[in-house]
Design an enzyme around this catalytic site. Structure first.
Site, mmCIF file in Angstrom:
data_model
loop_
_atom_site.group_PDB
_atom_site.id
_atom_site.type_symbol
_atom_site.label_atom_id
_atom_site.label_comp_id
_atom_site.label_asym_id
_atom_site.label_seq_id
_atom_site.Cartn_x
_atom_site.Cartn_y
_atom_site.Cartn_z
ATOM 1 C CG MET A 43 -15.335 -11.899 -38.764
ATOM 2 S SD MET A 43 -15.895 -13.140 -37.654
ATOM 3 C CE MET A 43 -15.814 -14.568 -38.827
ATOM 4 C CG MET A 74 -18.852 -11.238 -41.718
ATOM 5 S SD MET A 74 -18.505 -12.826 -41.225
ATOM 6 C CE MET A 74 -16.623 -12.737 -42.369
HETATM 7 C C1 DX5 Z 1 -18.264 -17.453 -41.055
HETATM 8 C C2 DX5 Z 1 -17.107 -17.112 -41.797
HETATM 9 C C3 DX5 Z 1 -16.754 -18.515 -42.712
HETATM 10 C C4 DX5 Z 1 -16.126 -19.424 -41.977
HETATM 11 C C5 DX5 Z 1 -16.280 -20.545 -42.507
HETATM 12 O O1 DX5 Z 1 -18.360 -16.071 -40.166
HETATM 13 O O2 DX5 Z 1 -17.616 -16.029 -43.017
HETATM 14 O O3 DX5 Z 1 -16.139 -17.772 -43.833
HETATM 15 O O4 DX5 Z 1 -14.670 -19.037 -41.848
HETATM 16 O O5 DX5 Z 1 -15.907 -21.826 -41.679
HETATM 17 P P1 DX5 Z 1 -16.228 -22.868 -41.999
HETATM 18 O O6 DX5 Z 1 -15.915 -23.691 -43.070
HETATM 19 O O7 DX5 Z 1 -15.220 -23.801 -40.807
HETATM 20 O O8 DX5 Z 1 -17.853 -23.351 -41.502
HETATM 21 ZN ZN ZN Z 2 -16.882 -15.905 -44.962
#
Ligand code: DX5
Ligand code: ZN
Length: 229
Positions: A43, A74
């Site tokens: 991110m 992302m």
């Molecule tokens: C969110 C990420 C996910 C996140 C999922 O933006 O892309 O991969 O780590 O986490 P959980 O399983 O806790 O929702």
């Molecule tokens: Zn993810």
């Protein structure tokens, strides 16, 4: 209609919820618990509000695990970083359709560089946005939360969306798996698998527990039991 091989579950623990000071040990634990690939959430603080992991971390992870590294970008400008991430050891690279006007070129680049290419759909992005690329992708990642943070609540409409993506891929003659990311846990995993997902990302439900190995094993067992016979 092309024939599809039997669906197979792959568990992808998201290290976003792991202890970043102990990633080697955290990955070893989920590997014992049956993890099939390591989900790495990149991110940039622009496409999503959070800042997380970069190329250097992927390079270090490559040295501590043989599991495939499933890198979820992302970021606002993924084209700039695909090559460095693959050089660092990414085996799968997924990119968001929302930021890519030349998606076909990006997908081709990922494949040419030797990684599996995935496209990611945010919760509000229609399935139709990948219609023209459906035959080319190695996997589709359906976001079941808004990207940016772990530990969010699963958005129920994602189940219908997984079904629609499966139908689209089938029409395109592509047996590529669907990955689901966000809010996957012991309560939601069965419905996600029944909807047609095979690759399951789980962060908080694994690393947010006292025993990541045990949590991984339990989620994978429940997922496998939910596969259509
Ligand atoms: C969110 C990420 C996910 C996140 C999922 O933006 O892309 O991969 O780590 O986490 P959980 O399983 O806790 O929702
Ligand atoms: Zn993810």
């Amino acid at each position: 209609m092309t024939s599809r091989s039997a669906p197979a579950i792959r568990l992808a623990p998201s290290i976003l919820a792991a202890d970043f000071a102990n990633l080697g040990a955290e990955i070893a634990a989920v590997t014992r618990g049956g993890a099939d690939q390591v989900h790495v959430d990149v991110m940039d603080g622009h496409f999503v509000p959070n800042i997380t992991i970069g190329v250097a971390v992927v390079k270090s992870l490559r040295k501590v695990t043989r599991l495939p590294l499933d890198v979820h970008l992302m970021i606002e400008d993924p084209d700039r970083y695909i090559e460095p991430f693959i050089e660092a050891g990414a085996n799968m690279v997924s990119v968001h359709v929302e930021v890519l006007p030349h998606l076909h070129r990006t997908i081709s680049q990922i494949k040419t560089l030797g990684a599996m290419a995935g496209v990611v759909l945010n919760p509000s992005t229609p399935v139709s946005s990948i219609e023209e690329i459906a035959a080319e992708v190695d996997f589709v990642l359906v976001m079941s939360v808004n990207p940016g943070f772990g530990g969010q609540v699963f958005i129920p409409n994602s189940l219908k969306k997984v079904g629609a993506v499966r139908a689209l891929l089938n029409r395109a003659g592509n047996s590529a798996p669907i990955e689901v990311d966000g809010g996957v846990d012991l309560d939601t995993v069965e419905s996600v698998v029944r909807a047609g997902a095979e690759w399951l990302v789980a962060g908080n439900a694994i690393f947010g527990t006292p025993d990541a190995e045990r949590a991984a094993r339990a989620i994978k067992a429940k997922a496998e039991a939910a596969l259509p016979q």
